[in-house]
Design a protein around this motif. Structure first.
Motif, short mmCIF file in Angstrom:
data_model
loop_
_atom_site.label_atom_id
_atom_site.label_comp_id
_atom_site.label_asym_id
_atom_site.label_seq_id
_atom_site.Cartn_x
_atom_site.Cartn_y
_atom_site.Cartn_z
N ASN A 26 1.00 -1.22 -0.06
CA ASN A 26 0.15 -0.02 -0.12
C ASN A 26 0.87 1.37 0.20
O ASN A 26 0.38 2.33 0.23
N ASN A 27 2.11 1.06 -0.33
CA ASN A 27 2.98 2.13 -0.59
C ASN A 27 3.43 3.23 0.56
O ASN A 27 3.59 4.30 0.42
N PHE A 28 3.59 2.31 1.65
CA PHE A 28 4.13 3.18 2.75
C PHE A 28 5.33 2.47 3.19
O PHE A 28 5.07 1.17 3.29
N THR A 29 6.38 2.83 3.81
CA THR A 29 7.53 2.15 4.28
C THR A 29 7.39 2.06 5.78
O THR A 29 6.60 3.08 6.39
N VAL A 30 7.87 0.98 6.45
CA VAL A 30 7.71 0.93 7.98
C VAL A 30 9.04 0.85 8.42
O VAL A 30 9.96 0.13 8.03
N THR A 31 9.37 1.66 9.43
CA THR A 31 10.50 1.44 10.06
C THR A 31 10.18 1.19 11.66
O THR A 31 9.36 1.73 12.33
N ALA A 32 10.55 0.00 12.01
CA ALA A 32 10.33 -0.53 13.27
C ALA A 32 11.39 -0.22 14.38
O ALA A 32 12.67 -0.50 13.83
N THR A 33 11.13 0.27 15.37
CA THR A 33 12.20 0.53 16.51
C THR A 33 11.71 0.37 17.92
O THR A 33 10.37 0.23 18.05
N GLU A 34 12.74 -0.04 18.82
CA GLU A 34 12.11 -0.02 20.09
C GLU A 34 13.02 1.09 20.89
O GLU A 34 13.20 0.90 22.01
N ASP A 35 13.71 1.69 20.32
CA ASP A 35 14.82 2.55 20.74
C ASP A 35 13.78 4.00 21.14
O ASP A 35 13.55 4.81 19.80
N PRO A 36 14.00 4.54 22.25
CA PRO A 36 13.02 5.77 22.30
C PRO A 36 13.81 7.05 21.86
O PRO A 36 13.19 8.12 21.91
N THR A 37 15.31 6.95 21.68
CA THR A 37 15.62 8.11 21.12
C THR A 37 15.47 8.44 19.85
O THR A 37 15.66 9.46 19.40
N ALA A 38 14.51 7.53 19.17
CA ALA A 38 13.95 7.88 17.76
C ALA A 38 12.89 9.16 18.18
O ALA A 38 12.61 9.69 16.95
N PHE A 39 12.42 9.38 19.27
CA PHE A 39 11.66 10.35 19.43
C PHE A 39 12.25 11.71 19.69
O PHE A 39 12.37 12.18 20.76
N THR A 40 12.62 12.21 18.60
CA THR A 40 13.26 13.59 18.58
C THR A 40 12.48 14.46 17.73
O THR A 40 11.87 13.79 16.38
N PRO A 41 12.31 15.90 17.49
CA PRO A 41 11.45 16.56 16.56
C PRO A 41 11.88 16.20 15.22
O PRO A 41 11.09 16.02 14.30
N ALA A 42 13.16 16.44 14.77
CA ALA A 42 13.67 16.24 13.56
C ALA A 42 13.32 14.65 12.99
O ALA A 42 13.05 14.62 12.03
N HIS A 43 13.38 13.66 13.95
CA HIS A 43 13.35 12.15 13.33
C HIS A 43 11.75 11.95 13.11
O HIS A 43 11.49 11.20 12.03
N LEU A 44 10.91 12.55 14.26
CA LEU A 44 9.66 12.35 13.93
C LEU A 44 8.82 13.09 12.71
O LEU A 44 8.01 12.50 12.22
#
Length: 582
Positions: A76-94
């Protein structure tokens, strides 16, 4: 370009009617008897973050969930990035993701800085999908409880249950029938989300043991939340859930809606009575040629030109909601405010049609009051799902005013000024336009609003912030109405009545002699129910006298104290804009 603009641009490039279907194995599950619909246009590419960190109980189904979401993305034309790393929650990354999925997270999974980043992401229009134990997360973070809608309380053992599908227009549930049989771990929640979220599905507590929410047991819902979109489903405890095509399609719909790839009305909804649903067409009658096929609690027009009308009752002040879908470039409409008749032309000649036809002229395209007023086309286009997808209308009638909402967004505001018609009483009908015009309807429901609006009292403000004023506070017939600095005196206290009169000091605002010439005096006069005393507030802010077809005007485009108010040809200038008591 925003997510929604990318979606609209894709419709245009794909020819609006669509070229690429959602995966067949997923999109048709649990709905074998639904009327056929043209394939929806492919979504533009987008990105989804799947977050599955646990600091409490860890579900063994998380791996299966990630795999299922990756497969949905690939199809359905979306990419999935899976993580359990909470440091992914930054304004730039989100900022790089259209939606963030909390997949059976448990416990405290983000620190204060990461929580702040996620709050900012949602405020900027981001999307959130909560699956199962996402409700067993961050109990001390009040903002998250509001986002999720409700938090986990307890659950009985895994067992089959009947899910009641309350909304069959949302992309997460449109593929389902009125009920859905599933086996899962069924959560009870600490609060009922119905008053703050739009419930898509609920549990029949009589169909399983251990339910503890007193019979009203939401299990999936959606909501607009502080600038973003939030969707939650209580399903997904078991590994088998993620192999179930119907459940996978449910997740896909939640992701698509939160990523703004589709629209839906996710405002809280209570107090509606079903006029058409799984119980059939009792109370409805066909007028004229053609008919409606009835299958899977769905009506689909065939032949015509005719109308299926609800003969059981006339309505005066109400909110009517219904779900509709075009198969392609089709034509239909919803009639309101017409008298009982077996002649469909009676509705045309005496009522108003809310149009469904996205390719017609402006005053007769989707969202128009047919032949009378176009929708706000920019707002309409932003809210409209293309053929093959469901849409929801709310038609809200109060007095002679009709407001139209498409998928929760207001797109038209019309006031009847035709003395031969009235919105204040009448029937409701669905048009079957003719051969080849295939439009389907579901879940027709109504909430009566308790009669026409009562009197509303306050100031009438015009140019320069000055008030409409009865000169010298006199109540004699013929006293001039003028502009004056607002002072909260009785001479400026106007009562707006449902009969379209404006009253002060016990008398009515009146066009002298019932005239229609530019410059005709506006005066105070004893109320007499004549056309000279009717005033209708237009969407452009003007105050129009329907009998003369002209507007209340401050003479000389002046805001000085003592400026005469008179009748003048409508031109929408600043001296013809008025704010009335709400």
């Amino acid at each position: 370009m925003s997510r929604r603009l990318r979606r609209v641009a894709c419709w245009a490039l794909c020819g609006l009617l669509g070229t690429v279907a959602l995966p067949t194995a997923l999109s048709t599950a649990a709905q074998p008897s639904s009327p056929p619909a043209r394939a929806a246009a492919a979504d533009p590419a987008y990105d989804v973050l799947v977050f599955s960190r646990t600091t409490g109980f860890r579900h063994s189904s998380i791996d299966e969930g990630i795999s299922a979401l990756r497969e949905l993305g690939a199809a359905n034309n979306f990419t999935v990035t899976a993580t359990e790393d909470p440091t992914a929650f930054t304004p730039a990354h989100l900022a790089g993701f259209e939606s963030v999925v909390f997949l059976s997270t448990t416990g405290d999974v983000l620190n204060a800085t990461q929580q702040s980043a996620f709050e900012g992401y949602i405020a900027a229009g981001g999307g959130y999908v909560g699956i199962h134990a996402a409700a067993d997360t961050e109990y001390d973070w009040a903002w998250y409880a509001g986002l999720a809608g409700a938090l986990f309380q307890s659950h009985p053992h895994i067992q089959p249950a009947t899910v009641k599908v309350e909304d069959r227009a949302h992309d997460a549930t449109a593929h389902l029938g009125p009920t859905w049989q599933r086996t899962d771990e069924w959560y009870d929640y600490r609060s009922n989300p119905r008053t703050s979220a739009h419930v898509l599905a609920s549990l029949d507590e009589s169909s399983y043991s251990g339910g503890g929410m007193g019979g009203d047991h939401p299990i999936a819902w959606c909501k607009d939340y502080q600038g973003g979109r939030a969707f939650y489903t209580g399903g997904g405890h078991t590994e088998a859930s993620y192999a179930d095509p119907a459940f996978r399609r449910h997740l896909l719909g939640g992701i698509r809606w939160t990523a703004e790839m589709t629209e839906a009305d996710c405002r809280p909804e209570t107090g509606y009575t079903t006029l058409f649903g799984s119980s059939g067409t009792a109370g409805w009658k066909q007028a004229g040629p053609g008919s409606f096929a009835h299958s899977n609690a769905t009506l689909t027009s065939q032949g015509g030109l005719g109308m299926l009308w609800h003969q059981a009752k006339e309505y005066t002040s109400y909110s009517l909601k219904l779900d509709w879908r075009q198969a392609g470039d089709d034509n239909s409409g919803v009639f309101v405010g017409f008298p009982a008749s077996d002649d469909p032309w009676s509705a045309v000649n005496n009522g108003y049609e809310i149009q469904i036809d996205s390719t017609d002229a402006a005053d007769r395209t989707t969202g128009a009051v047919y032949g009378y007023k176009s929708a706000d086309l920019a707002a309409r286009d932003a809210a409209l799902n293309p053929p093959g997808e469901w849409n929801t209308y709310e038609i809200r009638v109060e007095g002679e005013r009709l407001q139209l909402f498409l998928n929760g967004r207001k797109i038209n505001d019309f006031t009847n000024t035709d003395p031969a018609r009235s919105l204040q009483q009448g029937h409701i009908g669905l048009q079957n336009h003719g051969d080849g015009d295939d439009v389907s309807f579901r879940n027709i429901r109504i909430k009566e609003l308790g009669g026409t609006p009562g009197p509303r009292e306050g100031e009438i403000k015009g140019i320069g912030g000055k008030c409409a004023d009865v000169a010298n506070g006199a109540s004699a017939d013929g006293t001039q109405i003028q502009l004056w600095t607002c002072n909260q005196s009785p001479a400026q206290k106007w009562t707006r009545h449902s009969d379209d009169t404006l009253r002060a000091l016990g008398k009515c605002m009146d066009v002298s002699g019932g005239g229609s010439a530019d410059g005709t005096k506006i005066q105070l006069y004893g109320c007499n129910a004549s056309g000279a005393q009717k005033w209708v507030h237009q969407a452009d802010g003007t105050l129009k006298n329907p009998q003369s077809g002209k507007c209340l005007d401050a003479a000389g485009v002046s805001s000085a104290d003592g400026t005469r108010l008179h009748l003048w040809t409508c031109h929408t200038g600043a001296n013809q804009k008025w704010a009335l008591p709400a």
